[in-house]
Scaffold this motif. Structure first.
Motif, PDB file in Angstrom:
ATOM      1  N   LEU A   1       0.711  -1.035  -0.006  1.00  0.00           N
ATOM      2  CA  LEU A   1       0.032   0.117   0.036  1.00  0.00           C
ATOM      3  C   LEU A   1       0.859   1.019   0.063  1.00  0.00           C
ATOM      4  O   LEU A   1       2.101   1.229   0.557  1.00  0.00           O
ATOM      5  CB  LEU A   1      -0.915   0.007   1.228  1.00  0.00           C
ATOM      6  CG  LEU A   1      -1.714  -1.015   1.483  1.00  0.00           C
ATOM      7  CD1 LEU A   1      -2.674  -0.951   2.731  1.00  0.00           C
ATOM      8  CD2 LEU A   1      -2.834  -1.185   0.140  1.00  0.00           C
ATOM      9  N   VAL A   2       0.575   2.320  -0.621  1.00  0.00           N
ATOM     10  CA  VAL A   2       1.206   3.566  -0.516  1.00  0.00           C
ATOM     11  C   VAL A   2       0.480   4.595   0.079  1.00  0.00           C
ATOM     12  O   VAL A   2      -0.812   4.888   0.069  1.00  0.00           O
ATOM     13  CB  VAL A   2       1.228   4.019  -1.997  1.00  0.00           C
ATOM     14  CG1 VAL A   2       1.801   5.454  -2.135  1.00  0.00           C
ATOM     15  CG2 VAL A   2       2.088   3.068  -2.956  1.00  0.00           C
ATOM     16  N   ALA A   3       1.125   5.194   1.361  1.00  0.00           N
ATOM     17  CA  ALA A   3       0.685   6.097   2.133  1.00  0.00           C
ATOM     18  C   ALA A   3       0.815   7.314   1.541  1.00  0.00           C
ATOM     19  O   ALA A   3       1.906   8.048   1.286  1.00  0.00           O
ATOM     20  CB  ALA A   3       1.323   6.071   3.251  1.00  0.00           C
ATOM     21  N   VAL A   4      -0.450   7.971   0.893  1.00  0.00           N
ATOM     22  CA  VAL A   4      -0.088   9.483   0.146  1.00  0.00           C
ATOM     23  C   VAL A   4      -0.617  10.342   1.078  1.00  0.00           C
ATOM     24  O   VAL A   4      -1.812  10.416   1.790  1.00  0.00           O
ATOM     25  CB  VAL A   4      -1.396   9.414  -0.952  1.00  0.00           C
ATOM     26  CG1 VAL A   4      -1.199  10.691  -1.666  1.00  0.00           C
ATOM     27  CG2 VAL A   4      -0.807   7.967  -2.056  1.00  0.00           C
ATOM     28  N   PRO A   5       0.395  11.472   1.422  1.00  0.00           N
ATOM     29  CA  PRO A   5       0.150  12.414   2.407  1.00  0.00           C
ATOM     30  C   PRO A   5      -1.200  13.133   1.994  1.00  0.00           C
ATOM     31  O   PRO A   5      -1.517  13.309   0.649  1.00  0.00           O
ATOM     32  CB  PRO A   5       1.219  13.486   2.092  1.00  0.00           C
ATOM     33  CG  PRO A   5       2.416  12.314   1.689  1.00  0.00           C
ATOM     34  CD  PRO A   5       1.555  11.701   0.605  1.00  0.00           C
ATOM     35  N   VAL A   6      -1.990  13.555   3.248  1.00  0.00           N
ATOM     36  CA  VAL A   6      -3.132  14.374   3.039  1.00  0.00           C
ATOM     37  C   VAL A   6      -2.918  15.692   2.216  1.00  0.00           C
ATOM     38  O   VAL A   6      -1.640  16.333   2.330  1.00  0.00           O
ATOM     39  CB  VAL A   6      -3.639  14.736   4.378  1.00  0.00           C
ATOM     40  CG1 VAL A   6      -4.763  15.850   4.459  1.00  0.00           C
ATOM     41  CG2 VAL A   6      -4.080  13.746   5.112  1.00  0.00           C
ATOM     42  N   GLY A   7      -3.656  15.941   1.205  1.00  0.00           N
ATOM     43  CA  GLY A   7      -3.470  17.038   0.423  1.00  0.00           C
ATOM     44  C   GLY A   7      -2.575  16.874  -0.766  1.00  0.00           C
ATOM     45  O   GLY A   7      -2.456  18.043  -1.598  1.00  0.00           O
ATOM     46  N   THR A   8      -2.184  15.987  -1.176  1.00  0.00           N
ATOM     47  CA  THR A   8      -1.335  15.408  -2.374  1.00  0.00           C
ATOM     48  C   THR A   8      -2.399  15.062  -3.189  1.00  0.00           C
ATOM     49  O   THR A   8      -3.355  14.030  -3.266  1.00  0.00           O
ATOM     50  CB  THR A   8      -0.776  14.339  -2.036  1.00  0.00           C
ATOM     51  OG1 THR A   8       0.269  14.531  -1.153  1.00  0.00           O
ATOM     52  CG2 THR A   8       0.265  13.967  -3.379  1.00  0.00           C
TER      53      THR A   8
END
Length: 52
Positions: A27-34
């Protein structure tokens, strides 16, 4: 995750994404706001192991 350490993202609308998630090994943790990721961007990954 590829042997090189790279990941291939799957996206788009629709229930077909459930099948892609079931076959995922990370899984990829995409930062909030990206809103957008580009080839070569560094991202945090969470590796999934059998039995998870």
């Amino acid at each position: 995750m590829l042997p090189s350490g790279q990941v291939r993202l799957v996206g788009g609308p629709g229930s077909h994404l459930v099948a892609a998630l079931a076959a995922a090994d990370a899984l990829v943790a995409v930062p909030v706001g990206t809103d957008l990721l580009h080839d070569g961007d560094l991202v945090e990954t969470i590796l999934l192991t059998e039995g998870s």
